[in-house]
Enzyme design. Structure first.
Site, PDB file in Angstrom:
ATOM      1  N   ASP A   1      -0.517   1.510   2.152  1.00  0.00           N
ATOM      2  CA  ASP A   1      -1.160   0.377   2.818  1.00  0.00           C
ATOM      3  C   ASP A   1      -0.562  -0.954   2.387  1.00  0.00           C
ATOM      4  OD1 ASP A   1      -2.308   0.862   0.244  1.00  0.00           O
ATOM      5  OD2 ASP A   1      -3.983  -0.452   0.742  1.00  0.00           O
TER       6      ASP A   1
ATOM      7  N   GLU B   1      -4.707   1.347  -1.662  1.00  0.00           N
ATOM      8  CA  GLU B   1      -4.466   0.738  -2.967  1.00  0.00           C
ATOM      9  C   GLU B   1      -4.958  -0.698  -3.007  1.00  0.00           C
ATOM     10  OE1 GLU B   1      -2.182  -1.550  -6.050  1.00  0.00           O
ATOM     11  OE2 GLU B   1      -2.260  -1.827  -3.875  1.00  0.00           O
TER      12      GLU B   1
END
Length: 482
Positions: A78, A145
């Protein structure tokens, strides 16, 4: 021809460009996760995709390296999605428009996603290569994350054979990161009471700030738009009995917010007084932030702002301002062990106020878990004292520095052999997933590296092309080294 077709290393930038065309906001990683699965299938590699959309890909050792200990390569799928006000990119459907500016790679109006797209590109290029010598590779791509390391928290890595992990989520070449802060998120919510709106409506906007990564740039003294708004509201309360109607600032709690807007209802006779007070605050801010945020601006709008249906009553307006001003922000303590290292900090990344409640979302970081817990308790105590509630989430542990690390010594030796000087070994305040992964495999020996990146989590994010090449060459040499 792609925008990066002439860049070296070609194999790395080819994958980076492909990755950049795929939407991959936090919690929306399914497309990039499936892309990695299709890559593994195409290259005949073993893979695992779990329910969270984490992906593990494995590749056998090349001839002559079968007896070498496997190496785990790790990064996250991400990215933080920020854009300039006039940018039309839809992060749910659109990719990133890449630009090459000299030695820098950047994006047109948005964050670049070098954090952590470069890790994916490096790893895929290694997995696709038929010429690079290496031990068995176990590549680990995690999700979410940027919003609490939820992928690393939920992934099962018990099947991994390697006990040497190279995290590729750092942002400064020549540094071997060997420890980082732990962290958590806390949302402080305060219910409000409203009455029918009346008076003169005014929209106040704070913008022009530089923002930045709340772990990397927290020590740079940069202005936080949400806190500046709190200061403005406090000052205006000295001059008029206004009512707040709504406010909004920031998008991610781990990014220092660059803009904040508030809608106020002001007695008609006080509008000129408010305008004069804002002009003074502007002068003060321009002086205070001349170095760190030279373009900071306070802007007002009255004519084109529709009258809201509701405004907070006086008590709720006061409590909102009090909570915003009372809660701490920024650096709380510096490390006594490591010179220049922030030990404990927090960042008010997201502010939202509507007719129901005020919501303040913070990213809290500390290399000492007890200090982190104490700060979170303080936040909750202050919020509850004003009649609100505080919800804690996304807790992740610190990655503690290991005095003895064979993997660190190996990387340092390879670096010095290549560049004639030792790398810098340090711990950082920004959070990395290594602490969570070490918690799952306590014997894991982790090091984090990466190429030069600047202004990550902002629309000015850049990735150095030449540094990307050097770090690629370093990774290849580390894998080849026996």
């Amino acid at each position: 021809m792609g925008a990066l077709s002439n860049l070296e290393p070609k194999e790395v930038f080819t994958y980076f460009e492909e990755i950049s065309s795929i939407p991959r906001a936090s919690y929306q990683e399914e497309k990039i996760s499936n892309y990695c699965v299709e890559f593994a299938k195409k290259h005949g590699l073993f893979y695992i995709q779990d329910e969270l959309k984490n992906v593990i890909i494995m590749k056998d050792a090349t001839p002559g390296y079968e007896q070498e200990e496997p190496i785990i390569l790790q990064g996250h799928l991400d990215m933080v999605c920020e854009k300039k006000p006039d940018c039309k990119t839809n992060f749910e459907t659109d990719g990133i428009q890449l630009l090459v500016e000299g030695d820098n790679l950047t994006a047109d109006g948005t964050t670049l996603g070098g954090d952590n797209g470069i890790a994916i590109a490096y790893a895929l290029a290694l997995l696709a290569s038929d010429t690079i010598a290496h031990p068995k590779l176990e590549v680990l791509f995690t999700v979410s994350e940027e919003v609490g390391m939820e992928g690393a928290s939920g992934i099962d890595i018990s099947m991994l054979e390697g006990r040497r992990l190279l995290n590729l989520d750092s942002e400064e070449e020549g540094f071997l990161l060997a420890g980082c802060a732990g962290g958590a998120r806390i949302e402080c919510r305060l219910p409000v009471q409203c009455v029918d709106a009346q008076g003169c409506v005014m929209e106040i906007t704070v913008n022009g700030l530089n923002g930045g990564h709340s772990g990397v740039e927290i020590d740079k003294g940069r202005a936080n738009a949400n806190l500046i708004m709190g200061r403005i509201l406090t000052e205006l309360a000295k001059h008029t009995k206004y009512h707040l109607s709504s406010a909004e600032g920031g998008r991610k709690d781990n990014a220092i917010p660059r803009e904040c807007k508030a809608i106020l209802c002001i007695p008609q006779q006080d509008t000129e007084t408010v305008t004069q007070a804002l002009a003074k605050i502007q002068n003060d801010l321009s002086n205070e932030y001349a170095v760190t945020d030279a373009n900071i601006r306070i802007r007002t709008e009255q004519e084109n702002v529709p009258m809201p249906g509701k405004m907070l009553n006086r008590d709720s307006t006061k409590r909102v301002i009090l909570l915003l001003e009372a809660l701490p922000n920024g650096i709380q303590t510096m490390s006594a062990d490591v010179k220049g290292l922030v030990e404990t900090s927090l960042n008010l990344g997201v502010l939202k106020l509507d007719a129901n409640e005020l919501s303040l979302s913070y990213a809290v970081r500390s290399s000492i878990s007890s200090a982190k817990d104490a700060l979170l308790d303080k936040m909750a105590y202050l919020t509850e004292g004003l009649g609100g509630i505080a919800e804690r989430s996304g807790d992740y542990p610190a990655w503690e520095y290991k005095r003895d690390s064979a993997f660190r010594e190996k990387l340092a030796a390879v670096y010095e052999r290549m560049y004639g000087k030792p790398p810098v070994v340090q711990a950082i305040h920004a959070g990395l997933e290594c602490g969570l992964l070490v918690g799952k495999l306590p014997e894991l020996d982790c090091i984090s590296i990466g190429p030069d990146m600047k202004d990550v989590h902002t629309t000015e994010e850049t990735l150095s092309i030449s540094s990307t090449k050097r770090v690629w060459e370093f990774i290849v040499e580390v894998l080849k080294d026996k």
